[in-house]
Motif scaffolding. Structure first.
Motif, mmCIF file in Angstrom:
data_model
loop_
_atom_site.group_PDB
_atom_site.id
_atom_site.type_symbol
_atom_site.label_atom_id
_atom_site.label_comp_id
_atom_site.label_asym_id
_atom_site.label_seq_id
_atom_site.Cartn_x
_atom_site.Cartn_y
_atom_site.Cartn_z
ATOM 1 N N HIS A 5 0.819 -1.212 0.000
ATOM 2 C CA HIS A 5 0.000 0.000 0.000
ATOM 3 C C HIS A 5 0.859 1.271 0.000
ATOM 4 O O HIS A 5 0.545 2.237 0.698
ATOM 5 C CB HIS A 5 -0.971 -0.007 1.183
ATOM 6 C CG HIS A 5 -1.695 -1.298 1.348
ATOM 7 N ND1 HIS A 5 -2.498 -1.832 0.351
ATOM 8 C CD2 HIS A 5 -1.723 -2.197 2.355
ATOM 9 C CE1 HIS A 5 -2.998 -2.974 0.759
ATOM 10 N NE2 HIS A 5 -2.533 -3.232 1.960
ATOM 11 N N GLY A 35 -1.316 4.244 -0.984
ATOM 12 C CA GLY A 35 -2.691 4.211 -0.514
ATOM 13 C C GLY A 35 -3.219 2.794 -0.362
ATOM 14 O O GLY A 35 -2.633 1.836 -0.873
ATOM 15 N N PRO A 36 -4.341 2.662 0.339
ATOM 16 C CA PRO A 36 -4.874 1.338 0.653
ATOM 17 C C PRO A 36 -5.325 0.537 -0.566
ATOM 18 O O PRO A 36 -5.413 -0.674 -0.498
ATOM 19 C CB PRO A 36 -6.050 1.629 1.589
ATOM 20 C CG PRO A 36 -6.379 3.059 1.371
ATOM 21 C CD PRO A 36 -5.127 3.738 0.918
ATOM 22 N N GLY A 37 -5.565 1.179 -1.680
ATOM 23 C CA GLY A 37 -6.000 0.462 -2.871
ATOM 24 C C GLY A 37 -4.866 -0.037 -3.737
ATOM 25 O O GLY A 37 -5.094 -0.621 -4.795
ATOM 26 N N THR A 38 -3.630 0.177 -3.303
ATOM 27 C CA THR A 38 -2.486 -0.237 -4.121
ATOM 28 C C THR A 38 -1.921 -1.559 -3.616
ATOM 29 O O THR A 38 -2.130 -1.939 -2.473
ATOM 30 C CB THR A 38 -1.389 0.852 -4.134
ATOM 31 O OG1 THR A 38 -0.936 1.091 -2.798
ATOM 32 C CG2 THR A 38 -1.917 2.141 -4.730
ATOM 33 N N ASP A 74 -1.201 0.019 -10.329
ATOM 34 C CA ASP A 74 -0.886 1.107 -9.396
ATOM 35 C C ASP A 74 -0.367 2.372 -10.077
ATOM 36 O O ASP A 74 -0.050 3.350 -9.405
ATOM 37 C CB ASP A 74 0.139 0.639 -8.362
ATOM 38 C CG ASP A 74 -0.440 -0.328 -7.349
ATOM 39 O OD1 ASP A 74 -1.662 -0.572 -7.393
ATOM 40 O OD2 ASP A 74 0.330 -0.834 -6.512
ATOM 41 N N ALA A 127 -2.208 5.731 -9.166
ATOM 42 C CA ALA A 127 -1.934 6.150 -7.786
ATOM 43 C C ALA A 127 -0.516 6.695 -7.661
ATOM 44 O O ALA A 127 -0.274 7.680 -6.945
ATOM 45 C CB ALA A 127 -2.146 4.985 -6.828
#
Length: 120
Positions: free
Chosen positions: A73, A76-79, A104, A107
């Motif tokens: 991450h 960020g938490p979505g990576t 990713d 991001a």
């Protein structure tokens, strides 16, 4: 051939590498490079687990020191999970390699204005 040209040439031969990013002070036009400026490279891969990281780390010569890091991450938490190799060669030459999931990329670009895609 410049280091970045060698990296791009190698990526063009590897279908798993879909983009290359550079980041950090080397991309900052307000900072003059000096002998301590490192090269920060991110390889975006379709399947990061299939990247021959050791071959990439040695693509520009055998480093004298290597530190391997596993980050989750990072942007960020979505990576996803990123692998990093901080390398130092003879003298002051330093290259920080990162292997990241292709998903990713957005991001990465949003995280810092110095993050740039230099090849696709």
């Amino acid at each position: 051939m410049a280091d970045i040209d060698t990296i791009i040439d190698r990526a063009e031969k590897d279908p798993n590498i879909v983009a290359i990013g550079t980041e950090g002070s080397g991309n900052d036009p307000a900072q003059a490079p000096d002998k301590w400026t490192d090269l920060d490279v991110t390889l975006f891969a379709s399947d990061p687990a299939q990247v021959d990281a050791e071959a990439w780390v040695k693509a520009l010569g055998e480093p004298r020191l290597v530190q391997h890091l596993h980050d989750t991450h990072l942007f960020g938490p979505g990576t996803g999970a990123w692998e990093s190799w901080l390398t130092r060669s003879q003298g002051t030459r330093r290259i920080d390699w990162k292997i990241a999931p292709a998903a990713d990329e957005a991001a990465y670009l949003a995280a810092d204005h110095l993050n740039t895609i230099i090849w696709r």
